[in-house]
Scaffold this active site. Structure first.
Site, mmCIF file in Angstrom:
data_model
loop_
_atom_site.group_PDB
_atom_site.id
_atom_site.type_symbol
_atom_site.label_atom_id
_atom_site.label_comp_id
_atom_site.label_asym_id
_atom_site.label_seq_id
_atom_site.Cartn_x
_atom_site.Cartn_y
_atom_site.Cartn_z
ATOM 1 N N ARG A 119 0.798 -1.239 0.000
ATOM 2 C CA ARG A 119 0.000 0.000 0.000
ATOM 3 C C ARG A 119 0.821 1.275 0.000
ATOM 4 O O ARG A 119 0.252 2.359 0.049
ATOM 5 C CB ARG A 119 -0.930 0.016 1.223
ATOM 6 C CG ARG A 119 -1.887 -1.166 1.269
ATOM 7 C CD ARG A 119 -2.790 -1.096 2.488
ATOM 8 N NE ARG A 119 -3.595 -2.289 2.627
ATOM 9 C CZ ARG A 119 -3.165 -3.444 3.132
ATOM 10 N NH1 ARG A 119 -1.919 -3.555 3.560
ATOM 11 N NH2 ARG A 119 -3.968 -4.481 3.216
ATOM 12 N N HIS A 138 2.199 -13.645 9.812
ATOM 13 C CA HIS A 138 1.560 -14.042 8.550
ATOM 14 C C HIS A 138 2.317 -15.170 7.850
ATOM 15 O O HIS A 138 2.164 -15.364 6.646
ATOM 16 C CB HIS A 138 1.416 -12.818 7.631
ATOM 17 C CG HIS A 138 0.482 -11.774 8.188
ATOM 18 N ND1 HIS A 138 0.430 -10.476 7.742
ATOM 19 C CD2 HIS A 138 -0.441 -11.852 9.177
ATOM 20 C CE1 HIS A 138 -0.487 -9.805 8.438
ATOM 21 N NE2 HIS A 138 -1.017 -10.614 9.306
ATOM 22 N N CYS A 169 -4.319 -31.511 4.090
ATOM 23 C CA CYS A 169 -3.769 -32.372 5.156
ATOM 24 C C CYS A 169 -2.677 -31.692 5.968
ATOM 25 O O CYS A 169 -2.101 -32.321 6.857
ATOM 26 C CB CYS A 169 -3.256 -33.691 4.558
ATOM 27 S SG CYS A 169 -1.667 -33.531 3.685
ATOM 28 N N SER A 207 1.342 0.018 7.308
ATOM 29 C CA SER A 207 0.191 0.923 7.196
ATOM 30 C C SER A 207 -0.770 0.707 8.354
ATOM 31 O O SER A 207 -1.702 1.482 8.538
ATOM 32 C CB SER A 207 -0.523 0.702 5.864
ATOM 33 O OG SER A 207 -1.026 -0.628 5.804
HETATM 34 P P1 NAD Z 1 1.567 -2.054 3.641
HETATM 35 O O1 NAD Z 1 1.987 -2.235 2.228
HETATM 36 O O2 NAD Z 1 0.114 -1.964 3.932
HETATM 37 O O3 NAD Z 1 2.231 -0.732 4.245
HETATM 38 C C1 NAD Z 1 3.608 -0.488 4.168
HETATM 39 C C2 NAD Z 1 3.850 0.900 4.750
HETATM 40 O O4 NAD Z 1 5.251 1.109 4.797
HETATM 41 C C3 NAD Z 1 3.254 2.024 3.911
HETATM 42 O O5 NAD Z 1 2.407 2.802 4.736
HETATM 43 C C4 NAD Z 1 4.479 2.827 3.414
HETATM 44 O O6 NAD Z 1 4.236 4.215 3.424
HETATM 45 C C5 NAD Z 1 5.535 2.449 4.430
HETATM 46 N N1 NAD Z 1 6.904 2.443 3.894
HETATM 47 C C6 NAD Z 1 7.335 1.869 2.731
HETATM 48 N N2 NAD Z 1 8.670 1.976 2.617
HETATM 49 C C7 NAD Z 1 9.092 2.662 3.716
HETATM 50 C C8 NAD Z 1 10.369 3.099 4.181
HETATM 51 N N3 NAD Z 1 11.492 2.839 3.484
HETATM 52 N N4 NAD Z 1 10.443 3.790 5.351
HETATM 53 C C9 NAD Z 1 9.319 4.068 6.067
HETATM 54 N N5 NAD Z 1 8.087 3.656 5.686
HETATM 55 C C10 NAD Z 1 7.974 2.960 4.535
HETATM 56 O O7 NAD Z 1 2.267 -3.213 4.487
HETATM 57 P P2 NAD Z 1 1.812 -3.941 5.851
HETATM 58 O O8 NAD Z 1 1.237 -2.946 6.778
HETATM 59 O O9 NAD Z 1 2.957 -4.793 6.254
HETATM 60 O O10 NAD Z 1 0.609 -4.897 5.423
HETATM 61 C C11 NAD Z 1 0.610 -5.591 4.202
HETATM 62 C C12 NAD Z 1 0.569 -7.103 4.233
HETATM 63 O O11 NAD Z 1 1.365 -7.468 3.131
HETATM 64 C C13 NAD Z 1 1.173 -7.791 5.398
HETATM 65 O O12 NAD Z 1 0.251 -8.714 5.815
HETATM 66 C C14 NAD Z 1 2.402 -8.544 4.862
HETATM 67 O O13 NAD Z 1 2.306 -9.915 5.220
HETATM 68 C C15 NAD Z 1 2.281 -8.493 3.368
HETATM 69 N N6 NAD Z 1 3.519 -8.136 2.623
HETATM 70 C C16 NAD Z 1 4.737 -8.565 3.031
HETATM 71 C C17 NAD Z 1 5.879 -8.212 2.318
HETATM 72 C C18 NAD Z 1 7.206 -8.703 2.832
HETATM 73 O O14 NAD Z 1 7.295 -9.763 3.450
HETATM 74 N N7 NAD Z 1 8.289 -7.964 2.591
HETATM 75 C C19 NAD Z 1 5.788 -7.413 1.192
HETATM 76 C C20 NAD Z 1 4.506 -6.990 0.767
HETATM 77 C C21 NAD Z 1 3.385 -7.362 1.496
#
Ligand code: NAD
Length: 247
Positions: free
Chosen positions: A35, A122, A133, A197
């Site tokens: 996001r 997660h 299974c 987020s």
């Molecule tokens: P999200 O994508 O909803 O939010 C990420 C947030 O990080 C954003 O608000 C963004 O503004 C901020 N951000 C991005 N880069 C940044 C930086 N360098 N410094 C400071 N802030 C920064 O992610 P979420 O809240 O973790 O939720 C999304 C879901 O997606 C989770 O359930 C997760 O399991 C999954 N996910 C995981 C990965 C991973 O393992 N790396 C990647 C993508 C999504």
């Protein structure tokens, strides 16, 4: 005093620190978040369907696409960045209760945090699980089968549908994992929410639980979150700069 200095003073005074991490801590390692401004869903809203369990179970074509995406996932070659490394220093200081991570990329462990202190809310993309299974194997083994011509490899035990051992939307979290995370949230004196987020429940709710139990909250995230109002300090700069400066 600057916000960064105030937050650093809070970190220095805290003795039982919980970190809630999200995809934003791994963007500087080249793994896009969902996001953020360059997030996978921000750029392509239909990609959200790939993370939905009902769609995965009912749509064989979507499963085939998922296997291809797993094979080419940026996390296979990603390296921990300065933000991850700062959390290793925090552990060395003896004040880290646990990292409660929403990430599935294993980068906290690869950076050097102890696996016992990383609670993967997660799941992990490096294992597969059978939806019928529960047979669990390595993702690498499944991807070898994909490379060998099985576009949607079935479970070798029961023939069921295989998926990465991650929590998709519509799937419940592991009860033991969330119970441990809630224990940590209730017993920390500082909840440091980084790179999330804070919109995915129940993970985001851990921030509220910590605050209700008396913990100080510091939010480090590039954009606004619904929990900013609970935070004593909110920092918006990139985590690769903020976390080394804080810790
Ligand atoms: P999200 O994508 O909803 O939010 C990420 C947030 O990080 C954003 O608000 C963004 O503004 C901020 N951000 C991005 N880069 C940044 C930086 N360098 N410094 C400071 N802030 C920064 O992610 P979420 O809240 O973790 O939720 C999304 C879901 O997606 C989770 O359930 C997760 O399991 C999954 N996910 C995981 C990965 C991973 O393992 N790396 C990647 C993508 C999504």
């Amino acid at each position: 005093m600057s916000d960064l200095a105030r937050a650093a003073a809070i970190v220095a005074e805290s003795k039982r620190i919980a970190v809630l991490s999200g995809a934003g801590i791994s963007t500087e390692s080249g793994i896009p978040d969902f996001r953020g401004p360059n997030g996978v869903w921000t750029r392509n809203p239909t990609a959200e369907r790939l993370s939905n369990i009902q769609a995965y179970v009912s749509d064989p074509e979507l499963r085939q696409r998922s296997w291809q995406l797993r094979a080419s996932h940026t996390a296979w070659d990603a390296k921990p960045n300065a933000g991850h490394k700062a959390l290793v220093e925090l552990e060395k200081s003896g004040r880290l209760l646990a990292i409660l991570t929403q990430n599935i990329d294993g980068l906290h462990q690869r950076a050097g945090n102890s696996a016992e202190l990383v609670v993967e809310l997660h799941g992990t993309m490096f294992d597969t699980v059978c939806l019928s299974c529960d047979d669990r194997r390595t993702m690498r083994a499944a991807l070898d089968r994909v490379a060998g011509g099985e576009a949607d490899p079935p479970c070798l035990v029961c023939g069921g549908i295989l998926k990465s051992a991650t929590i998709s939307f519509g799937q419940p979290l592991d009860a033991e994992v969330i119970a441990r995370a809630q224990d940590v949230a209730r017993s920390c004196d500082l909840m440091l929410a980084v790179g999330s987020s804070l919109t995915v429940q129940p993970a985001a709710g851990l921030v509220g639980q910590a605050a209700r139990a008396g913990a100080t909250v510091v939010v480090c995230n590039g954009s606004e979150t619904p929990y900013d109002g609970l935070a004593t300090v909110v920092l918006r700069d990139p985590l690769g700069e903020v976390l080394p400066a804080l810790i």
